[in-house]
Design a protein around this motif. Structure first.
Motif, PDB file in Angstrom:
ATOM      1  N   ASN A  43       1.278 -13.906   3.549  1.00 55.80           N
ATOM      2  CA  ASN A  43       0.990 -12.478   3.595  1.00 55.80           C
ATOM      3  C   ASN A  43      -0.399 -12.211   4.140  1.00 55.80           C
ATOM      4  N   GLN A  44      -0.606 -10.986   4.611  1.00 58.99           N
ATOM      5  CA  GLN A  44      -1.864 -10.606   5.248  1.00 58.99           C
ATOM      6  C   GLN A  44      -3.016 -10.488   4.256  1.00 58.99           C
ATOM      7  N   LEU A  45      -2.722 -10.426   2.972  1.00 65.96           N
ATOM      8  CA  LEU A  45      -3.774 -10.332   1.962  1.00 65.96           C
ATOM      9  C   LEU A  45      -4.236 -11.707   1.496  1.00 65.96           C
ATOM     10  N   GLY A  46      -3.528 -12.751   1.913  1.00 64.60           N
ATOM     11  CA  GLY A  46      -3.897 -14.103   1.520  1.00 64.60           C
ATOM     12  C   GLY A  46      -3.592 -14.416   0.070  1.00 64.60           C
ATOM     13  N   LEU A  47      -2.696 -13.652  -0.544  1.00 61.61           N
ATOM     14  CA  LEU A  47      -2.341 -13.875  -1.945  1.00 61.61           C
ATOM     15  C   LEU A  47      -1.448 -15.109  -2.061  1.00 61.61           C
ATOM     16  N   THR A  48      -1.775 -15.985  -3.004  1.00 58.05           N
ATOM     17  CA  THR A  48      -1.003 -17.220  -3.161  1.00 58.05           C
ATOM     18  C   THR A  48      -0.335 -17.317  -4.529  1.00 58.05           C
ATOM     19  N   ASP A  49      -0.316 -16.211  -5.252  1.00 60.38           N
ATOM     20  CA  ASP A  49       0.325 -16.149  -6.562  1.00 60.38           C
ATOM     21  C   ASP A  49       1.473 -15.150  -6.481  1.00 60.38           C
ATOM     22  N   ASP A  50       2.665 -15.572  -6.909  1.00 63.81           N
ATOM     23  CA  ASP A  50       3.851 -14.721  -6.817  1.00 63.81           C
ATOM     24  C   ASP A  50       3.677 -13.386  -7.533  1.00 63.81           C
ATOM     25  N   ASP A  51       3.133 -13.414  -8.746  1.00 62.67           N
ATOM     26  CA  ASP A  51       2.978 -12.180  -9.509  1.00 62.67           C
ATOM     27  C   ASP A  51       2.026 -11.211  -8.811  1.00 62.67           C
ATOM     28  N   ALA A  52       0.912 -11.725  -8.297  1.00 65.65           N
ATOM     29  CA  ALA A  52      -0.056 -10.875  -7.594  1.00 65.65           C
ATOM     30  C   ALA A  52       0.561 -10.304  -6.326  1.00 65.65           C
ATOM     31  N   LEU A  53       1.322 -11.128  -5.610  1.00 66.07           N
ATOM     32  CA  LEU A  53       1.966 -10.658  -4.387  1.00 66.07           C
ATOM     33  C   LEU A  53       3.005  -9.591  -4.703  1.00 66.07           C
ATOM     34  N   ASN A  54       3.814  -9.822  -5.745  1.00 66.26           N
ATOM     35  CA  ASN A  54       4.825  -8.834  -6.121  1.00 66.26           C
ATOM     36  C   ASN A  54       4.190  -7.501  -6.498  1.00 66.26           C
ATOM     37  N   GLU A  55       3.074  -7.557  -7.197  1.00 64.89           N
ATOM     38  CA  GLU A  55       2.381  -6.334  -7.592  1.00 64.89           C
ATOM     39  C   GLU A  55       1.840  -5.592  -6.368  1.00 64.89           C
ATOM     40  N   ALA A  56       1.211  -6.340  -5.452  1.00 66.00           N
ATOM     41  CA  ALA A  56       0.680  -5.725  -4.224  1.00 66.00           C
ATOM     42  C   ALA A  56       1.812  -5.163  -3.375  1.00 66.00           C
ATOM     43  N   GLU A  57       2.907  -5.909  -3.279  1.00 59.29           N
ATOM     44  CA  GLU A  57       4.050  -5.467  -2.481  1.00 59.29           C
ATOM     45  C   GLU A  57       4.632  -4.176  -3.037  1.00 59.29           C
ATOM     46  N   ARG A  58       4.768  -4.111  -4.347  1.00 55.66           N
ATOM     47  CA  ARG A  58       5.311  -2.916  -4.983  1.00 55.66           C
ATOM     48  C   ARG A  58       4.403  -1.700  -4.722  1.00 55.66           C
ATOM     49  N   ALA A  59       3.104  -1.890  -4.903  1.00 54.89           N
ATOM     50  CA  ALA A  59       2.167  -0.785  -4.730  1.00 54.89           C
ATOM     51  C   ALA A  59       2.127  -0.311  -3.275  1.00 54.89           C
ATOM     52  N   LEU A  60       2.004  -1.252  -2.347  1.00 52.87           N
ATOM     53  CA  LEU A  60       1.904  -0.880  -0.939  1.00 52.87           C
ATOM     54  C   LEU A  60       3.202  -0.261  -0.417  1.00 52.87           C
ATOM     55  N   SER A  61       4.343  -0.804  -0.842  1.00 47.91           N
ATOM     56  CA  SER A  61       5.615  -0.274  -0.346  1.00 47.91           C
ATOM     57  C   SER A  61       5.915   1.106  -0.929  1.00 47.91           C
ATOM     58  N   GLU A  62       5.456   1.359  -2.160  1.00 48.55           N
ATOM     59  CA  GLU A  62       5.651   2.699  -2.731  1.00 48.55           C
ATOM     60  C   GLU A  62       4.851   3.733  -1.961  1.00 48.55           C
ATOM     61  N   ILE A  63       3.622   3.397  -1.602  1.00 46.50           N
ATOM     62  CA  ILE A  63       2.801   4.311  -0.801  1.00 46.50           C
ATOM     63  C   ILE A  63       3.454   4.529   0.561  1.00 46.50           C
ATOM     64  N   ALA A  64       3.860   3.433   1.199  1.00 46.62           N
ATOM     65  CA  ALA A  64       4.481   3.527   2.522  1.00 46.62           C
ATOM     66  C   ALA A  64       5.774   4.333   2.468  1.00 46.62           C
ATOM     67  N   ALA A  65       6.565   4.140   1.418  1.00 37.94           N
ATOM     68  CA  ALA A  65       7.837   4.865   1.299  1.00 37.94           C
ATOM     69  C   ALA A  65       7.607   6.366   1.228  1.00 37.94           C
ATOM     70  N   SER A  66       6.535   6.770   0.556  1.00 39.54           N
ATOM     71  CA  SER A  66       6.252   8.204   0.416  1.00 39.54           C
ATOM     72  C   SER A  66       5.862   8.838   1.744  1.00 39.54           C
ATOM     73  N   GLU A  67       5.524   8.013   2.726  1.00 41.77           N
ATOM     74  CA  GLU A  67       5.092   8.514   4.029  1.00 41.77           C
ATOM     75  C   GLU A  67       6.190   8.449   5.083  1.00 41.77           C
ATOM     76  N   ILE A  68       7.370   7.974   4.700  1.00 42.08           N
ATOM     77  CA  ILE A  68       8.482   7.888   5.656  1.00 42.08           C
ATOM     78  C   ILE A  68       9.227   9.215   5.668  1.00 42.08           C
ATOM     79  N   ASP A  69       9.266   9.848   6.824  1.00 43.77           N
ATOM     80  CA  ASP A  69       9.934  11.139   6.973  1.00 43.77           C
ATOM     81  C   ASP A  69      11.440  10.944   7.130  1.00 43.77           C
ATOM     82  N   PHE A  70      12.190  11.957   6.684  1.00 48.13           N
ATOM     83  CA  PHE A  70      13.640  11.953   6.876  1.00 48.13           C
ATOM     84  C   PHE A  70      13.962  11.820   8.359  1.00 48.13           C
ATOM     85  N   ALA A  71      14.967  11.024   8.668  1.00 48.12           N
ATOM     86  CA  ALA A  71      15.434  10.869  10.043  1.00 48.12           C
ATOM     87  C   ALA A  71      16.940  11.124  10.069  1.00 48.12           C
TER      88      ALA A  71
END
Length: 199
Positions: free
Chosen positions: A22-50
């Protein structure tokens, strides 16, 4: 090669681990899962209806928007066969042709527009289960697919919310759909698809 749920070294993971590169250099599954959840939730809120048409490239764009800040391969089709538990997903050589078949059926059904709610629930659940078997990405398939189906269902004129469903229920319903048992997915979609928009 198989994924972190199987055996052998997964080229998507750091050597000797099951942690996705990953681009954050995280090497722990739990830390990566937490970052993935947070970043994807923010990104999802910015996706417009198509609106439709929907296709595999549309799903790839959603995936890239969700995970582009975390994975270099976001939005790219996977390059190896993957499985999870006892579920073996679509062979990598069949991802594109099988996805095209599903989207062609949806297009032929006019993207499920004009259906009575009960018919929409059953059709959406079945198509969701079938598309899940394609699993075109190394990870993050469910989240990208749910956003695509939000667009599909809103376009069909109905409200949609995934909040009533727990992770374990989602996973089991998709496992059931592997053998074309869509009952659990239908029950999920019955809860998640709301009233017609504007009522």
């Amino acid at each position: 090669m198989v994924d972190k749920y199987g055996t052998g070294q997964d080229p998507y993971c750091y050597p000797g681990t099951t942690v996705l590169r990953n681009q954050l250099g995280l090497t722990d599954d739990d830390a990566l899962n937490e970052a993935e959840r947070a970043l994807s939730e923010i990104a999802a809120s910015e996706i417009d209806f198509a609106p439709p048409p929907y296709d595999l490239p549309a799903l790839q764009r959603i995936h890239r928007q969700l995970f582009g800040d975390l994975y270099d391969w976001a939005g790219e089709l996977r390059t190896l066969d993957i499985s999870k538990g006892g579920t073996h997903f679509c062979n990598v050589t069949r991802v594109e042709p099988e996805a095209k078949k599903i989207f062609a059926v949806l297009a032929g059904a006019n993207w499920l527009e004009g259906l009575e709610r009960g018919v929409l629930v059953a059709a959406a659940a079945e198509h969701f289960g079938d598309l899940n078997m394609i699993h075109p990405f190394r990870d993050g398939n469910g989240r990208a697919q749910r956003i695509l189906f939000e667009h599909l269902i809103v376009n069909a004129g109905y409200e949609i919310s995934w909040w009533p469903v727990g992770e374990g229920e989602w996973l089991q319903a998709n496992v059931d759909a592997v053998v074309c048992d869509y009952g659990a997915l239908i029950r999920i979609f019955e809860r998640c698809i709301g009233q017609p928009i504007g009522e």
